[in-house]
Structures are given as C-alpha cells and as structure tokens.
Design an enzyme around this catalytic site. Structure first.
Site, PDB file in Angstrom:
ATOM      1  N   GLY A 139      24.865 -20.906  -8.522  1.00  0.00           N
ATOM      2  CA  GLY A 139      24.492 -22.319  -8.325  1.00  0.00           C
ATOM      3  C   GLY A 139      24.926 -22.856  -6.964  1.00  0.00           C
ATOM      4  O   GLY A 139      25.774 -22.269  -6.283  1.00  0.00           O
ATOM      5  N   HIS A 142      53.616 -34.330   9.878  1.00  0.00           N
ATOM      6  CA  HIS A 142      54.631 -35.382   9.905  1.00  0.00           C
ATOM      7  C   HIS A 142      54.155 -36.707   9.312  1.00  0.00           C
ATOM      8  O   HIS A 142      53.044 -37.145   9.543  1.00  0.00           O
ATOM      9  CB  HIS A 142      55.148 -35.692  11.330  1.00  0.00           C
ATOM     10  CG  HIS A 142      54.536 -34.890  12.410  1.00  0.00           C
ATOM     11  ND1 HIS A 142      55.254 -33.963  13.125  1.00  0.00           N
ATOM     12  CD2 HIS A 142      53.283 -34.845  12.916  1.00  0.00           C
ATOM     13  CE1 HIS A 142      54.458 -33.399  14.024  1.00  0.00           C
ATOM     14  NE2 HIS A 142      53.267 -33.914  13.916  1.00  0.00           N
TER      15      HIS A 142
HETATM   16  P1  TTP Z   1      25.154 -26.141 -12.819  1.00  0.00           P
HETATM   17  O1  TTP Z   1      26.542 -26.690 -12.878  1.00  0.00           O
HETATM   18  O2  TTP Z   1      24.096 -26.802 -13.604  1.00  0.00           O
HETATM   19  O3  TTP Z   1      24.662 -26.060 -11.310  1.00  0.00           O
HETATM   20  P2  TTP Z   1      25.475 -25.865  -9.994  1.00  0.00           P
HETATM   21  O4  TTP Z   1      26.605 -24.912 -10.157  1.00  0.00           O
HETATM   22  O5  TTP Z   1      24.508 -25.496  -8.919  1.00  0.00           O
HETATM   23  O6  TTP Z   1      26.111 -27.300  -9.687  1.00  0.00           O
HETATM   24  P3  TTP Z   1      25.377 -28.673  -9.226  1.00  0.00           P
HETATM   25  O7  TTP Z   1      24.686 -29.209 -10.429  1.00  0.00           O
HETATM   26  O8  TTP Z   1      26.539 -29.527  -8.784  1.00  0.00           O
HETATM   27  O9  TTP Z   1      24.454 -28.346  -8.078  1.00  0.00           O
HETATM   28  O10 TTP Z   1      25.123 -24.593 -13.240  1.00  0.00           O
HETATM   29  C1  TTP Z   1      25.726 -24.089 -14.410  1.00  0.00           C
HETATM   30  C2  TTP Z   1      26.173 -22.683 -14.147  1.00  0.00           C
HETATM   31  O11 TTP Z   1      25.090 -21.797 -13.894  1.00  0.00           O
HETATM   32  C3  TTP Z   1      27.061 -22.591 -12.961  1.00  0.00           C
HETATM   33  O12 TTP Z   1      28.060 -21.659 -13.283  1.00  0.00           O
HETATM   34  C4  TTP Z   1      26.153 -22.043 -11.867  1.00  0.00           C
HETATM   35  C5  TTP Z   1      25.164 -21.203 -12.617  1.00  0.00           C
HETATM   36  N1  TTP Z   1      23.814 -21.154 -12.051  1.00  0.00           N
HETATM   37  C6  TTP Z   1      23.311 -19.938 -11.575  1.00  0.00           C
HETATM   38  O13 TTP Z   1      23.998 -18.916 -11.583  1.00  0.00           O
HETATM   39  N2  TTP Z   1      22.042 -19.918 -11.100  1.00  0.00           N
HETATM   40  C7  TTP Z   1      21.249 -21.012 -11.056  1.00  0.00           C
HETATM   41  O14 TTP Z   1      20.097 -20.922 -10.601  1.00  0.00           O
HETATM   42  C8  TTP Z   1      21.793 -22.266 -11.559  1.00  0.00           C
HETATM   43  C9  TTP Z   1      20.953 -23.513 -11.544  1.00  0.00           C
HETATM   44  C10 TTP Z   1      23.059 -22.273 -12.039  1.00  0.00           C
END
Ligand code: TTP
Length: 398
Positions: free
Chosen positions: A9, A306
């Site tokens: 993400g 500081h």
């Molecule tokens: P989110 O928390 O929904 O997405 P994000 O991590 O990009 O955060 P933000 O909303 O602030 O942009 O994602 C949930 C989990 O899934 C997180 O661990 C990241 C992962 N994820 C992926 O691996 N691939 C993806 O395409 C998305 C959208 C999320």
C-alpha cells in the site's frame, strides 16, 4: 502452512512519514511495524511472503536475511485482493494473510484449525470500519463497508486464514468502483455458502492508519518492555521505570530517563537531558543539554542538541533541530487536536505534537503548533511559528 503479509500500500494517510518508506517500515517501539507482525507468525509458518510495491527497496533491504521471508511484487492493479493473488503460485494449500500495518496482541494458533477464517475485533465505533455479521455458529454471513447502521460491533481485523480455493474466487473478481480488486469481495463469495468463520481477537489491536495510531501502538508495546541497560551511563543519571538502553548508547551526566523508554544503539542523551515515558530514540539520535522529549518517536540520526521540547510527536530520520525548537501538543481549550488527513480536517487526540518527515532542519527558536505536519527535506528558518502543514522540499522563513 505459509503466510502472506500485504505491504504494497501507499500509506497516504501517513504522509509525510511514508514519503521515504512504506507504512510497514515505520518504527514503533524501536522496530518496524512489519517486524512486530513477522514475530507473530514466524514460528507458525514455513514461508513468509511479503507482497511489496511502494518503496519496496526499504523492506527488501531490512528483511533480506530473514530465513523465512520471500518477496513478491504486486502488479499494476491495486487492492488487497490483487495483493493476495500475487502469491497464488507460491503458497502452500493453507495459508495465513495479514495486513502489513496492524499491531495486535492475540496469538494466531487458533486460526490454523479452520479452512477459512477471519479475525474480528469488537469496537465501539463499528460504523468507521468494515463490519462483520455472524450467525450462531460463528459463520460470517454478511460484510458491511462503513455502514450507517451497523448490524454488529465486530469489525474486520485484517488477519485471515484461507485455503487455495480463495485464489479461484479472486481471479474472477473485477476491480471495484475505486479501481481495486478487493479481498472483501472474495470473502463475500465465501459467506454465501457459510464457508468462513469469524474469530474474535483478544487484547490490543490497532490498524495503523493515522499518525496518532502510531503513538498509541508505541505506548502499548512499550508497556511490555523490561529494563535492560547495556549502554554507558555517566555520573548522576537517574533512571526510573522500565528502560532499555542498547549497547553503544551513552547517557551523559545528570540526565533523567523515565520509562517506559528505549534508547537505541549509538544514541547520545545529555548531559542534562530529560527523557519522559513512552519515548523511543532510534539509532544514532542525539538529545542534548536541557532538551525534553515526551511520548515521541525520534527516528535515526536526528539531532535535538539544545533547549528543546518535543512532546507526543513523530520525527523522521536525519532531522536537525536548531536551539530552542519547541513543539506544542495541547490546545488551550483541551479539545482534540485537528489534523489534515488526505485533505480532510480530522479530530485526533487530546495531545499531539508535530508529525515530521525526514531531513528537516529547523533554525533557532522555531515553534510548531499541535498536529502540524512538516514534509521531508524542508527547512524552517529562525523564529518561525509553524501553524499549518508544510509540504516537502519547502523553505519557510520570516
Ligand atoms: P490500506 O490501509 O487500505 O491502504 P494503505 O496501506 O495504502 O494506506 P492508505 O489508505 O493510508 O493509503 O491497506 C490495507 C493493507 O493492505 C495494508 O497492509 C497495505 C496492503 N495493501 C497492499 O498490499 N496492496 C494494495 O494494493 C493495497 C490497497 C493495500
């Protein structure tokens, strides 16, 4: 049994902390969020597949020598479902899936006996999350995304156990309105035939999305530390509570450290510094004469030499604070500090200081109002009062 951890993400809500690192690499209680998760699964599984993309090199560099960790890159399409699908040709028949951005207390063994299961957390404000409805036998029968009238107070906690069958479902799922292949769409398929159990998690759980979630999880993890002092302690240093001082750290004369607190390798504190509870000083940081740090994470190589006060703040790597740089962390009216998150002004918590990216420099007598963000590589000139967010690469002066 294998594990897939979703780390691809963009972590947009956590800018500027995610300008130079993916969210799972933000340090909480002295190590990346992701390391905390890996420690929860490494004894249960044979392989840990990290699905990476955004700033993947930071994750690969840190975990490249872990014997069970392997890296897979998510393709063009976004979404948690597509992230899971990335591991289709690699994982064993049964596998765990975890979001790469959660800090939780419970053990995961109880998931392993089910074919398909998802972790649930009981919360007071389910309307802000993905709500899960169960039948009498704990089968998941409905998912509601941020519903106005939630049918239960159980939410999707971002931990799952699946069998290979889920890949067959995922490969036919079309991107949602926001252009993402959603894991929850596959789970909805499983609920139709009552094929997925809901398992309640006990203890602490936090889905790290906003800056103050980081400080909350930091506090929770620091409550568990035990005193371990390996660094050098000079004369008249006072240490109270549980404090970890790693080898190669130096606490100079007449400093006070109130735990829980962690001082990492190569950090220098004092002389005459005051480190208050729930503080983590990462590697090679410097907190000098008459500087006070409270409830904050100071990332590696940052210098606060500081006469400064830093409270309830998260400060990135390689920052340098001019003499008398001060953060405010509380409003006169005691109301929650407001923070800009993806263009919206949101109420956070009662005490929140500054959220700062990497490589920021402040001149002498710079002050920050509560909840402001400062982007990476910015310079704040002498005597400025910062009461709004500063974009990255900005030079602010009077
Ligand atoms: P989110 O928390 O929904 O997405 P994000 O991590 O990009 O955060 P933000 O909303 O602030 O942009 O994602 C949930 C989990 O899934 C997180 O661990 C990241 C992962 N994820 C992926 O691996 N691939 C993806 O395409 C998305 C959208 C999320």
């Amino acid at each position: 049994m294998d594990a897939i951890i979703l780390c691809a993400g963009k972590g947009e809500r956590l800018r500027p902390l995610t300008e130079n690192r993916p969210k799972p690499m933000i340090p909480i209680a002295g190590k990346p969020i992701l390391e905390n998760i890996i420690e929860k699964v490494e004894d249960l599984v044979d392989n840990i597949y990290l699905v990476v993309k955004y700033k993947k090199e930071v994750i690969i560099e840190y975990f490249k020598n872990h014997p069970k960790v392997k890296f897979l890159e998510q393709g063009e399409i976004d979404g948690t479902g597509y992230a899971v699908l990335t591991a289709k040709d690699y994982v064993e028949e049964d596998f765990l899936v975890l979001n790469g951005d959660i800090i939780f207390e419970d053990d995961l063994e109880k998931f392993l006996k089910y074919k398909n299961a998802m972790a649930l957390k009981e919360v007071k404000n389910p309307e802000n999350f993905g709500v899960v409805v169960l039948d009498d036998e704990n089968n998941v029968i409905e998912l509601q995304e941020k519903p106005k009238n939630p049918k239960s107070n159980l939410i999707n906690a971002g931990i799952y156990k699946f069998e290979n069958e889920v890949f067959e479902i995922l490969k036919d799922i079309k991107p949602s309105e926001r252009g993402e292949v959603e894991l929850t769409d596959a789970i909805k398929e499983l609920t139709r035939e009552k094929k997925i159990k809901g398992i309640k998690l006990n203890g602490y759980w936090n889905d790290i999305g906003r800056p103050w979630d980081i400080l909350d999880a930091n506090k929770y993890l620091l409550e568990k530390i035990k005193t371990n002092i390996k660094g050098k302690i000079e004369e008249n240093v006072v240490i109270k509570g549980e404090v970890v001082i790693e080898e190669g750290a130096i606490i100079k004369a007449n400093s006070v450290i109130e735990g829980p607190a962690i001082v990492k390798k190569g950090a220098i504190v004092g002389p005459l510094a005051y480190i208050r509870p729930n503080t983590v000083l990462m590697e090679n940081t410097f907190v000098g004469n008459s500087s006070e740090i409270k409830g904050s994470i100071i990332m590696k190589n940052t210098k606060i030499p500081h006469l400064s006060y830093v409270g309830d703040s998260i400060i990135g790597e390689n920052c340098n604070f001019g003499c008398n740089t001060i953060t405010a962390n509380l409003r006169f009216d005691d109301k929650p500090v407001k923070v800009n998150i993806k263009g919206k002004r949101i109420e956070s918590v009662r005490k929140l200081g500054v959220i700062m990216g990497d490589n920021v420099k402040t001149g002498i007598q710079v002050s920050f109002m509560p909840g402001v963000k400062v982007g990476s590589n910015s310079w704040i000139g002498a005597s400025c009062l910062i009461d709004r967010d500063i974009e990255k690469n900005t030079f602010v002066y009077k």
